[in-house]
Enzyme design. Sequence first.
Site, PDB file in Angstrom:
ATOM      1  CG  ASP A  99      44.757  26.368  80.386  1.00  0.00           C
ATOM      2  OD1 ASP A  99      44.023  26.745  79.453  1.00  0.00           O
ATOM      3  OD2 ASP A  99      45.495  25.366  80.311  1.00  0.00           O
ATOM      4  CG  ASP A 155      40.675  27.719  77.728  1.00  0.00           C
ATOM      5  OD1 ASP A 155      40.476  27.420  76.532  1.00  0.00           O
ATOM      6  OD2 ASP A 155      41.465  27.094  78.469  1.00  0.00           O
ATOM      7  CG  LEU A 156      36.385  22.965  76.992  1.00  0.00           C
ATOM      8  CD1 LEU A 156      35.559  22.774  78.248  1.00  0.00           C
ATOM      9  CD2 LEU A 156      35.563  22.596  75.760  1.00  0.00           C
ATOM     10  CG  ASP A 157      40.618  21.499  75.833  1.00  0.00           C
ATOM     11  OD1 ASP A 157      39.703  22.098  75.233  1.00  0.00           O
ATOM     12  OD2 ASP A 157      40.842  20.290  75.705  1.00  0.00           O
TER      13      ASP A 157
HETATM   14 MG   LIG Z   1      43.163  26.003  77.732  1.00  0.00          MG
END
Ligand SMILES: [Mg+2]
Length: 257
Positions: A211, A29-31
């Site tokens: 996250d 995942d990124l953010d």
């Molecule tokens: Mg995220």
Amino acid sequence: MEVNTSATQGASTPFDIDIPVATTAFFFDLDGTLADLAPTPDEVRLQPDTACALAALAKHSGRAMAVISGRAIVDVDHILAPLVVAVAGLHGAEIRNAAGVVTHSASRMADTAQVADMAAVLQALIDQHPGLLMENKGSALALHYRGAPELANVVRDTMRALADQHAHAFALQPGKLVFELRPRGVSKGGAIVTLMGEAPFAGRTPLFVGDDLTDETGFARVNEAGGITIKIGDGQTCARHRLPSPGALTTWLLTLQ
Ligand SMILES: [Mg+2]
């Protein structure tokens, strides 16, 4: 589904797992995972050491790396530039594989009139509450309340009502200080399964780091495949390992080189 209810303290970290880079398929995942969250999505940046770690890992893994994000592919590319990797965008509604071929799920082709109608409803709410922020991704809409956390219930109720009205095409996706209307029938877990069917991912052991709630389908599919799952930060999860922050993830990734 096995749920890991422990907080960061006492949960297993991935530091003592043997990760053979040449036979692992890396999904991130990124953010909130590769990059720290910021007051607005436009302010999210990749730290230089994270960019270096990803570039090295992409090379050493034979480019068996993909970013699995709620952002559109073009937006992920902008944050990772100059690095270009496979990307599943919009929670899996659009996928660019390692060969650079982009496919859109059927539900990705959402009716633009519907999106415009929903955006108008959200804009009316924002006009009343300037602390809210709308992100129009073309076929997904996010309403962020990071600037007005006291409006959580108003945002949830508004987004839930829109999801109910457009239930044939959209589903409600909660996240950290955000509710999103994403195309129905897609998931990050589905995107990982799709990519695992193709070179250079096929035949490798999947590893997924995320996250937020949207990442749980990814954790579930990767656990089912006997892979490695890592949750960044606190909160209930079916991931089997934890790291406290994107910075800790970068530190760990640098040990894999
Ligand atoms: Mg995220």
